[in-house]
Motif scaffolding. Structure first.
Motif, PDB file in Angstrom:
ATOM      1  N   GLU A  38       0.778  -1.218   0.015  1.00  0.00           N
ATOM      2  CA  GLU A  38       0.047   0.096  -0.073  1.00  0.00           C
ATOM      3  C   GLU A  38       0.862   1.542   0.041  1.00  0.00           C
ATOM      4  N   TRP A  41       2.105   1.737  -3.389  1.00  0.00           N
ATOM      5  CA  TRP A  41       1.118   2.014  -4.482  1.00  0.00           C
ATOM      6  C   TRP A  41       0.919   3.582  -4.250  1.00  0.00           C
ATOM      7  N   ARG A  42       0.891   4.023  -3.026  1.00  0.00           N
ATOM      8  CA  ARG A  42       0.609   5.671  -3.037  1.00  0.00           C
ATOM      9  C   ARG A  42       1.845   6.298  -3.533  1.00  0.00           C
ATOM     10  N   GLN A  43       2.900   5.899  -3.657  1.00  0.00           N
ATOM     11  CA  GLN A  43       4.001   6.630  -4.319  1.00  0.00           C
ATOM     12  C   GLN A  43       4.496   6.467  -5.688  1.00  0.00           C
ATOM     13  N   LYS A  49       1.803   3.155 -12.210  1.00  0.00           N
ATOM     14  CA  LYS A  49       0.422   2.796 -11.692  1.00  0.00           C
ATOM     15  C   LYS A  49      -0.464   2.447 -12.586  1.00  0.00           C
ATOM     16  N   ASP A 196      -1.777   4.108   6.777  1.00  0.00           N
ATOM     17  CA  ASP A 196      -2.037   5.575   6.925  1.00  0.00           C
ATOM     18  C   ASP A 196      -0.962   6.118   7.908  1.00  0.00           C
ATOM     19  N   ALA A 199       2.355   6.302   6.410  1.00  0.00           N
ATOM     20  CA  ALA A 199       2.611   7.355   5.301  1.00  0.00           C
ATOM     21  C   ALA A 199       2.493   8.950   5.992  1.00  0.00           C
TER      22      ALA A 199
END
Length: 269
Positions: A38, A41-43, A49, A196, A199
């Motif tokens: 996760e 994925w956010r980065q 992506k 969360d 991050a």
């Protein structure tokens, strides 16, 4: 005939249940691997992506977090049991006491360094089929997590801490399992909330790159295992141990997430 997504999901849940019942131990456990995926994925940059999403759709998967633990459950799936046995040695690496890698830093190595070399190459090969590349993506996501779990790159003859029995929370367990998941569970967060939290700490500062990246990641893990006190005195995991080493585990998760994102950007752009 290719299984439908719903049937595949049911099979995956059954495999997870069987694994849990058997008391099997995997690197980071499901919670850690999902957190790493996760965070990556956010980065990811937009191009990588989009390619990840396209490859995930090959097997009807929705996210990197959903595939992150797939390689750990292959032996419980009759369809992939042979692949699970063949790739078993690629989840870890055994070091000598000095934590220096002296093997081949390429796909011929039967350890996590060689596993990353092999499957990153397949993932980046546009001449391969979507199915081959989607499978390689699953291994890459998983092995990046594995190599950042300290006990998957240890320097003791105890099967990565599996044979080192400890007391934790008044119950018997082993050091590998503590690092897999039990220590993370003390934060009392589900994997998405944990992601969360990590991050929100902002970008992680990575160690300076030197030499072969996969070798460096493995040697970093081994150096953590070699620290005085990593193997607890009296075989007891107490509050002081958790207070000292939970931040180390969380840093490794953050480093793995960032490095996985960078690796996928480089391989898929």
């Amino acid at each position: 005939m290719k299984p439908r997504p719903k049937r595949r999901a049911i099979a995956t849940l059954l495999a997870l249940a069987i694994t849990a019942a058997a008391g099997s131990v995997q690197a980071w456990g499901d919670i850690g691997h999902r957190i790493v995926a996760e965070l990556a994925w956010r980065q990811l940059d937009p191009a990588a992506k989009a390619e990840v999403q396209r490859l995930l759709a090959t097997d009807g998967d929705d996210s990197l977090a959903d595939i992150a633990s797939w390689p750990d459950h292959l032996r419980n799936d009759p369809e992939h049991e042979a692949l699970g046995k063949a790739t078993g040695p690629l989840h870890y690496i055994n070091f000598a006491t000095n934590c220096r890698y002296d093997g081949p830093a390429d796909a011929s190595a039967r350890n996590v360094v060689g596993g990353l070399e092999k499957y990153v190459a397949i993932l980046g090969d546009r001449h391969r089929s979507n199915a081959e590349r989607a499978e390689a993506l699953k291994f890459v996501v998983h092995f990046v997590g594995d190599v950042h779990q300290p006990l998957h790159a240890g320097n003791r003859d105890d099967k990565g801490g599996n044979d080192y029995q400890v007391q934790f929370g008044g119950k018997g367990t082993n050091l590998h399992r503590v690092w897999d998941s039990q220590m993370l569970y003390t934060a009392d967060l589900k994997w998405d909330a944990y992601a969360d939290k990590l991050a929100a700490e902002g970008p992680v500062k990575l160690p300076r790159a030197k030499g072969d990246a996969y070798v460096q990641w493995a040697e970093e893990s081994c150096s953590i295992v070699a620290r005085p006190g990593f193997y607890p005195n009296g075989h007891k995991i107490d509050d002081a141990y958790v207070a000292k080493y939970l931040p180390v585990a969380e840093t490794r998760l953050r480093e793995a997430g960032k490095r996985l994102a960078d690796l996928l950007d480089k391989t898929l752009d």
